[in-house]
Design an enzyme around this catalytic site. Sequence first.
Site, short mmCIF file in Angstrom:
data_model
loop_
_atom_site.label_atom_id
_atom_site.label_comp_id
_atom_site.label_asym_id
_atom_site.label_seq_id
_atom_site.Cartn_x
_atom_site.Cartn_y
_atom_site.Cartn_z
N ARG A 210 1.55 4.28 -3.06
CA ARG A 210 1.28 5.69 -2.76
C ARG A 210 2.55 6.54 -2.90
O ARG A 210 2.48 7.69 -3.29
CB ARG A 210 0.69 5.81 -1.35
CG ARG A 210 -0.76 5.32 -1.27
CD ARG A 210 -1.16 5.01 0.14
NE ARG A 210 -2.58 4.72 0.31
CZ ARG A 210 -3.15 3.54 0.08
NH1 ARG A 210 -2.42 2.53 -0.38
NH2 ARG A 210 -4.45 3.36 0.29
N ASP B 188 -6.87 -8.09 4.80
CA ASP B 188 -6.08 -8.93 3.89
C ASP B 188 -5.49 -10.15 4.60
O ASP B 188 -4.99 -11.08 3.94
CB ASP B 188 -4.94 -8.11 3.27
CG ASP B 188 -5.47 -7.07 2.29
OD1 ASP B 188 -6.62 -7.21 1.83
OD2 ASP B 188 -4.73 -6.12 1.98
N LYS C 180 -12.53 -9.17 -3.27
CA LYS C 180 -11.07 -9.03 -3.36
C LYS C 180 -10.61 -9.71 -4.67
O LYS C 180 -11.40 -9.94 -5.56
CB LYS C 180 -10.40 -9.64 -2.13
CG LYS C 180 -10.74 -8.88 -0.85
CD LYS C 180 -10.18 -7.48 -0.87
CE LYS C 180 -10.57 -6.68 0.35
NZ LYS C 180 -10.21 -5.27 0.24
N SER D 275 0.84 -1.21 0.00
CA SER D 275 0.00 0.00 0.00
C SER D 275 0.87 1.26 0.00
O SER D 275 0.59 2.22 -0.72
CB SER D 275 -0.89 0.03 1.25
OG SER D 275 -1.81 -1.03 1.21
#
Length: 428
Positions: A26, A312, A339, A22
């Site tokens: 970003r 997750d 997902k 993640s």
Amino acid sequence: MRKLINHAKSLQGKLTIPGDKSISHRSVMFGSIAEGETRITGFLRADDCLNTIKVMRQLGIQIHDNGDEIIVEGRGMNGLRPSKEILDVGNSGTTIRLLSGLLAGQSFTSVIAGDNSLNKRPMQRVIAPLEQMGAKISGDKDSEFPPLTIEPINELHAIEYEMPVASAQVKSAIILAGLQAEGETVVIEKEQSRNHTEEMLQQFGGSLQIDDKVIRIKGGQTLRGQRIEVPGDISSAAFFLAAGLIVPNSEILLENVGMNETRSGIIDVIKAMGGDITIDMRENRISADITVRTSQLKATTIGGSIIPRLIDELPVIALLATQAEGITVIKDAEELKVKETNRIQAVASQLNHMQANIIETEDGLIVHGGTPLAGATVDSFGDHRIGMMLQVAALLVKEDVFLKEAECVNISYPTFFDEVLNLTGTAG
Ligand code: S3P
């Protein structure tokens, strides 16, 4: 099809967990819209994040990899350029949803597409708020699925939006669009989800106001390039945390695991299940070195606001529950159905092939513990987290276990099978 490593007598040793997926996505996106250079260490060089680099390059950003660092030459909020080709993000839901927010306010047309799995994932959740902001976005089948076509507009306007799902991807898309909108955008979360976008925006010199589940962001901000250190991904560490707890005679040290509060629900669950876990926070207060040892686990109930903090990790938590004493209930987790595959169905069906006793529910799983697992041919359905969970399960099994589409681990953890082999002490 791959023959998995099975029947591990013990797992011993240490490993460094690869970069957080993640945060890696970003870092490149924020680096691209910031002014000046961003240097990223610890970037996750796995398919999903490499796809983010690829599409940002297509949008006119120069990005170099010198082996140590990823260097992004940011061009500012108005520096993106149209891509002649479709932006193919592969399997990455984070890339398509965040990119939608980033491209929604641009003055050129973009088309974003992905692989067969991504093309079945819901996009209305980002399209709806972005359209309210004035964006023009259309998708396949009543705009539910990719490919997405984003058309040029003059300017976005701020909205107040109450999110119907707890999703960091949707929240992030709105924040990225809010940065380009006129006025102050307000996002109200259903449950608090991972906050990497909020943290990184501030790290790049931007500002936003956070009051519990309410986030306010003003448009027209200028971001500046930064040095970013990506910590290890707790979602990748999860497979080794689980393996260390359930394989006999094991002790594993996992180095540099990111400990962001909005992500660390699995640690709470391991503690609630009675797992032997030691956490040594590093000086940076961001990551920890974690030791796990074989433990007799007990069942627990998982639901409510913890779910986004471990969404997750639920496949591998379900595996832990098959080895615990008692019945574990996982609820409020209907998001698992959308997902990379339907993870409620995938977890139950594949672990039950291995003789687990798991019942699917509308919003989760009921896992009967204390079940010895047995050999089978199982399917990852191309979902990296299902594939890795099944490899951990295979470690407990005497018979052969074969995994279909095992190469899917490359999506987030290309060295996964090598690391498992190293810990069994039988490598090379
Ligand atoms: C992610 C958010 C979560 C998570 C995904 C990564 C992110 O998805 O499951 O793996 O980086 O924002 P949702 O936003 O759909 O919950």
